[in-house]
Structures are given as structure tokens and as C-alpha cells.
Write an enzyme that holds these catalytic residues in place. Structure first.
Site, short mmCIF file in Angstrom:
data_model
loop_
_atom_site.label_atom_id
_atom_site.label_comp_id
_atom_site.label_asym_id
_atom_site.label_seq_id
_atom_site.Cartn_x
_atom_site.Cartn_y
_atom_site.Cartn_z
N SER A 7 0.83 -1.21 0.00
CA SER A 7 0.00 0.00 0.00
C SER A 7 0.86 1.26 0.00
O SER A 7 0.49 2.27 -0.61
CB SER A 7 -0.98 0.01 1.18
OG SER A 7 -0.31 0.26 2.40
N LYS A 64 19.79 -15.29 0.49
CA LYS A 64 19.71 -13.83 0.63
C LYS A 64 20.93 -13.11 0.05
O LYS A 64 20.77 -12.10 -0.65
CB LYS A 64 19.50 -13.45 2.09
CG LYS A 64 19.22 -11.97 2.26
CD LYS A 64 19.05 -11.57 3.70
CE LYS A 64 19.46 -10.12 3.86
NZ LYS A 64 19.79 -9.74 5.20
N MET A 89 10.68 -7.04 4.18
CA MET A 89 10.68 -7.66 5.50
C MET A 89 11.99 -8.33 5.89
O MET A 89 12.00 -9.27 6.68
CB MET A 89 9.52 -8.67 5.59
CG MET A 89 8.15 -8.03 5.39
SD MET A 89 7.83 -6.63 6.48
CE MET A 89 7.55 -7.49 8.02
N ARG A 90 13.10 -7.85 5.32
CA ARG A 90 14.40 -8.41 5.71
C ARG A 90 15.35 -7.28 6.04
O ARG A 90 15.21 -6.17 5.51
CB ARG A 90 15.00 -9.21 4.55
CG ARG A 90 14.24 -10.45 4.26
CD ARG A 90 14.75 -11.14 3.01
NE ARG A 90 13.82 -12.19 2.66
CZ ARG A 90 13.81 -13.40 3.18
NH1 ARG A 90 14.73 -13.75 4.07
NH2 ARG A 90 12.91 -14.29 2.84
N HIS A 108 8.54 2.95 9.12
CA HIS A 108 8.25 2.02 10.21
C HIS A 108 7.02 2.52 10.96
O HIS A 108 6.91 3.71 11.25
CB HIS A 108 9.46 1.95 11.16
CG HIS A 108 9.25 0.99 12.28
ND1 HIS A 108 9.35 -0.38 12.11
CD2 HIS A 108 8.90 1.20 13.57
CE1 HIS A 108 9.09 -0.96 13.26
NE2 HIS A 108 8.81 -0.04 14.16
C1 GRF Z 1 3.97 -0.67 6.79
O1 GRF Z 1 3.28 -0.64 8.01
C2 GRF Z 1 5.34 -0.12 6.95
O2 GRF Z 1 5.43 0.86 7.94
C3 GRF Z 1 6.15 -1.33 7.37
O3 GRF Z 1 5.61 -2.39 6.63
C4 GRF Z 1 4.25 -2.09 6.33
C5 GRF Z 1 4.11 -2.22 4.85
O4 GRF Z 1 2.78 -2.06 4.44
N1 GRF Z 1 7.56 -1.16 7.12
P1 GRF Z 1 2.46 -1.94 2.90
O5 GRF Z 1 3.02 -3.22 2.26
O6 GRF Z 1 3.14 -0.73 2.36
O7 GRF Z 1 0.97 -1.88 2.80
#
Ligand code: GRF
Length: 201
Positions: A7, A64, A89-90, A108
Site C-alpha cells: 500500500s 539472501k 521484510m528483511r 516504520h
Molecule cells: C507498513 O506498516 C510499513 O510501515 C512497514 O511495513 C508495512 C508495509 O505495508 N515497514 P504496505 O506493504 O506498504 O501496505
């Protein structure tokens, strides 16, 4: 780079709402390439729709380093100077950071340095804070520990749930990230030790 829902990526790639400043319109930067460690993730569709040059590569702990090498080559081949993480996510390695000395940015969903790591919205909610929010920061070799560029605060209402709070934070993320990237690409941040200062933040 993204691993999931996308998103934030979608918000960054969308035309800017009236009156706001997003990177494509106001800065010398533009989005050119995308990489994901999760082939088929929803974020990929947003990258495709915006004609970004795409690299997909399924990553395990063992692969990785290979993935990062491929991403570095892919990005450098497309002239990438600044990397934006959107729910990637890494942790990135020091070698990766060295390849992009102008900066790797992340968003974040808490007011760092409080609640780093996974599920930050729920961590803050369960802790009982009255104000939380989101943070755009430079990535260093720690966990959500790099210099802070910008933050937006979100009050916790008495009737919030962890989910309603996460939705409010996400709406702020979508506004804050584009503006901050734009300011960063325009060179509006100055360094004073660890502090990063700009007229807007
Ligand atoms: C968000 O909450 C961002 O702050 C975190 O991961 C999430 C990603 O959400 N790092 P999206 O994939 O951008 O919807």
C-alpha cells in the site's frame, strides 16, 4: 523494494493528491526499478502497473546474499541512486548499504526508537501508549535504528483496537513517506551528527 501488500508503494506511485508534493512531480527523483523477495506479492502488481523494471527472486536465508547481489546489479543497471523500502521484510546487509551511499530509506509504523521490529502497531497498543505514529528513517545495519528523517504522530483513541490503530497509522504513512522522499531527493536534509534536519521536518 517490498515483500507484501504494497500500500505504501501504491501511494508513492499514485498521482499526488491536490496540494501535496510527491517525488515524481517535485524532485529530481523518479521511480525506475523494483525488487521483491516474494514473487507474486501484491506489491508487485503496483510496480508492474507503473512499468518499473522488476526483479523477483524467492529468498531463503541461504539465498539472501545471492538475492542482494542481483538487486544491486539490477538497480545499478537502471541508474538507481536511492533505495526506498516499502514493507521489505528483511534486514539489508552492510554490502547492500555500501552499494547505495546516497541512502536507503524505510518507513516504520511506530515513533522510533520506541517499538522497533515486527508488529510495531500492536506492540505500541499493547504497551498502552497514548500517542504512536510512524517514522521515516535512513537504514543502517541495525534493526530500525538509522537516523530519523520524519515522523507523524497518531493519538490512540479510547475505543481503538490494534487494527483500527494500525489503519490510522497506515493513512499517515501514505502521506509522510512521499513528502519525505521528495524532500530527501531534493537535498533538503542537513546532517548534524545523528540529527537530520529539513525545513519541513
Ligand atoms: C507498513 O506498516 C510499513 O510501515 C512497514 O511495513 C508495512 C508495509 O505495508 N515497514 P504496505 O506493504 O506498504 O501496505
Amino acid at each position: 523494494m517490498a515483500s507484501g501488500r504494497g500500500s505504501n508503494l501504491a501511494a508513492l506511485l499514485s498521482p499526488p493528491p491536490p496540494g501535496s508534493t510527491f517525488p515524481q512531480r517535485t524532485s529530481p527523483g523518479r521511480f525506475v526499478a523494483f525488487a521483491t523477495d516474494k514473487p507474486g506479492c501484491p506489491a508487485l502488481a503496483h510496480a508492474r502497473a507503473s512499468d518499473l523494471a522488476i526483479l523477483e527472486f524467492p529468498v531463503t536465508r541461504a539465498t539472501k546474499p545471492e538475492f542482494e547481489k542481483k538487486v544491486i546489479t539490477h538497480f545499478l543497471n537502471h541508474g538507481v541512486e536511492i533505495v526506498v523500502l516499502c514493507g521489505y521484510m528483511r534486514l539489508v546487509s552492510p554490502e547492500f548499504l555500501r552499494a547505495f551511499p546516497k541512502g536507503v530509506l524505510n518507513i516504520h509504523p511506530s515513533l522510533l526508537p520506541a517499538f522497533p521490529g515486527l508488529d510495531a502497531q500492536r506492540q505500541a497498543f499493547d504497551y498502552g501508549v497514548k500517542i504512536t505514529g510512524c517514522t521515516v528513517h535512513l537504514v543502517d545495519d541495525g534493526l530500525d535504528s538509522g537516523p530519523i528523517l520524519a515522523q507523524a504522530a497518531v493519538p490512540v483513541a479510547h475505543d481503538d483496537t490494534a487494527d483500527s490503530l494500525a489503519a490510522k497509522i497506515l493513512a499517515e504513512e501514505h502521506k509522510l513517506y512521499g513528502q519525505t522522499i521528495s524532500d530527501f531527493c531534493c537535498g533538503r536534509f542537513q546532517s548534524q551528527g545523528r540529527r537530520r534536519i529539513s525545513p519541513n521536518h
